[in-house]
Motif scaffolding. Structure first.
Motif: not given
Ligand code: NAP
Length: 437
Positions: A1-24
């Motif tokens: 399991m990978r644990h990722i913290a993203i600081i900031g819930s603007g576009p950059a934050g949510y696109y990173t979360a989306e990419a993490a979901q797609k990846q893992w």
């Protein structure tokens, strides 16, 4: 399991979360932190309130936010409630998606006079950002000077020029609407230190100025380069310059036909040199420039624009965080392709500075996740969200979840004016109170 913290819930934050979901897929847990109890950053408090179609992108982020492996952790300030080092102890990767929420300083004499604002402040005010809701700008003067030739300068000029009716359908906050309705401004001067070919304004946004109910743009034809030179511009820029040419061609007769109450005047080759006034702004001292190798060089010809309001729309910068290397001159975190230090990354404006559209952040998010994949393998068995929850409990943090935000969202929609999609809460305590109901 990978644990990722993203600081900031603007576009950059949510696109990173989306990419993490797609990846893992199921093999990742993502926590998205925000210092505010409400998500979406720039979409909520940066994008103009009358640009609702752009704001619609948040529905895409909602899909990501509502998946089980992504959490919104609102009302937590990284740097004060929890340190970067603590987050790094809990998560395999910490991604700073903190945007660029502060104004680049104007750095001119008089910049600290009353009624002189940066665009982060002024835009934050009319968009209901809790930090700027109490700004209370005075619009009882005749002339406002907007410094800068980017899209934010256009947003600000347009908001200053719109009638009450033109705000129908927007989510401009009530306090700003009221002040704007009492505005006495009849001249908005947009200062560009370079020329029409150097503007950073996109065609759609520039074109909107031609369709305002009581305002009309004005460009001095003498400022326009030879028409043939437009051929050298890239197509988008050429379209923007075509708009300027059409503004320059608006006949005086048309100006007399239409009841123009507000002139939006483009003053090119005009570099601000000082803000003048006693206690509050009374004028802007400007030096005429000429271009040399694309740079604005002062000609020594100086003049004053009498003005009672100045808004500097000259770009933004990221807030430094203690212990995180920062590149002062660029106003962003020092990084190599998004990597700052082992386990610490940045994305979006925090990585590259305040440029590009909202969509630019999507590939950014995907590329940072690729780098994280290379670096963290399958994860190091860190405590992740369970570890954070334990720490939040001992510190008594009032975490706001995405479900809590949905309650705030619903309440904002319910209390909206008849012609508005929502009336935002502008006070953090009030937001938390609504979330707790
Ligand atoms: P920007 O596009 O970087 O424009 C900043 C402007 O300020 C430039 O014209 C720059 O002139 C000028 N400037 C900088 N320092 C100055 C100084 N000391 N004195 C006078 N002028 C100065 O920044 P922005 O308008 O804040 O926009 C930020 C980003 O958000 C951009 O990517 C923008 O496109 C985007 N945005 C998009 C939309 C939309 O799509 N609807 C709306 C708002 C913002 P020089 O070129 O001479 O440096």
């Amino acid at each position: 399991m990978r644990h990722i913290a993203i600081i900031g819930s603007g576009p950059a934050g949510y696109y990173t979360a989306e990419a993490a979901q797609k990846q893992w897929g199921e093999e990742v847990r993502v926590d998205i932190f925000d210092r505010l109890p409400v998500p979406f950053g720039l979409i909520r408090t940066g994008v103009a309130p009358d640009h609702q179609s752009i704001k619609g992108v948040s529905r895409r982020y909602e899909t990501v936010a509502l998946s089980d492996n992504v959490r919104f952790v609102g009302n937590v300030s990284v740097g004060s409630d929890i340190s970067i080092a603590e987050l790094q102890g809990l998560y395999d990767a910490v991604v700073l998606a903190t945007g660029a929420p502060h104004d680049r300083p104007l750095g001119l004499p008089g910049a600290d006079l009353g009624n002189v604002y940066g665009s982060a402040q002024f835009v934050g005010w009319y968009n209901g950002h809790p930090q700027f809701a109490a700004l209370d700008p005075d619009l009882s003067c005749r002339t406002a000077v907007v410094i800068g030739n980017g899209n934010v300068a256009l947003d600000v000029a347009r908001i200053l020029a719109k009638t009450r009716t033109e705000f129908a359908g927007s989510d401009i906050v009530a306090h700003a609407l009221e002040v704007l309705q009492g505005s006495k401004i009849d001249r908005v001067v947009i200062l560009g230190r370079r020329g029409p070919h150097q503007i950073a304004m996109t065609p759609k946004e520039l074109g909107e100025l031609a369709h305002l109910a009581r305002a009309c743009p004005r460009v001095d034809p003498r400022d326009l380069p030879e028409e043939g030179a437009d051929a050298l511009l890239e197509p988008g820029q050429r379209k923007s310059v075509m708009h300027l040419r059409s503004f320059a061609a608006i006949p005086e007769a048309h100006r007399q036909d239409k009841p123009i109450e507000i002139e939006i005047e483009f003053d090119f080759y005009a570099a601000p040199r000082a803000i003048l006034g006693e206690g509050r702004v009374e004028g802007v001292e400007v030096e005429r420039t000429r271009l040399e190798g694309g740079r604005a060089i002062g000609t020594g010809e100086v003049y004053t624009i009498p003005a009672g309001l100045v808004i500097a729309c000259i770009g933004y910068q990221t807030s430094p965080i203690e212990g995180v290397p920062f590149e002062e001159s660029a106003g962003r975190f020092a990084n190599h392709g998004g990597r700052i230090l082992p386990g610490l990354y940045c994305v979006g404006w925090a990585r590259r500075g305040p440029s590009g559209t909202i969509g630019t952040n999507r590939p950014d998010g995907f590329s940072i996740v690729e780098r994280i994949t290379e670096d963290i393998g399958e994860g190091a068995g860190k405590a992740g969200r369970a570890g954070f929850d334990a720490l939040a409990e001992t510190r008594g943090l009032k975490v706001v979840t995405f479900r809590d935000w949905q309650k705030i969202d619903e309440a904002e929609i319910q209390r909206a004016r008849h012609d508005s999609p929502r009336e935002k809460f502008v006070d953090v305590e009030r937001m938390i109170e609504v979330a707790r109901k």
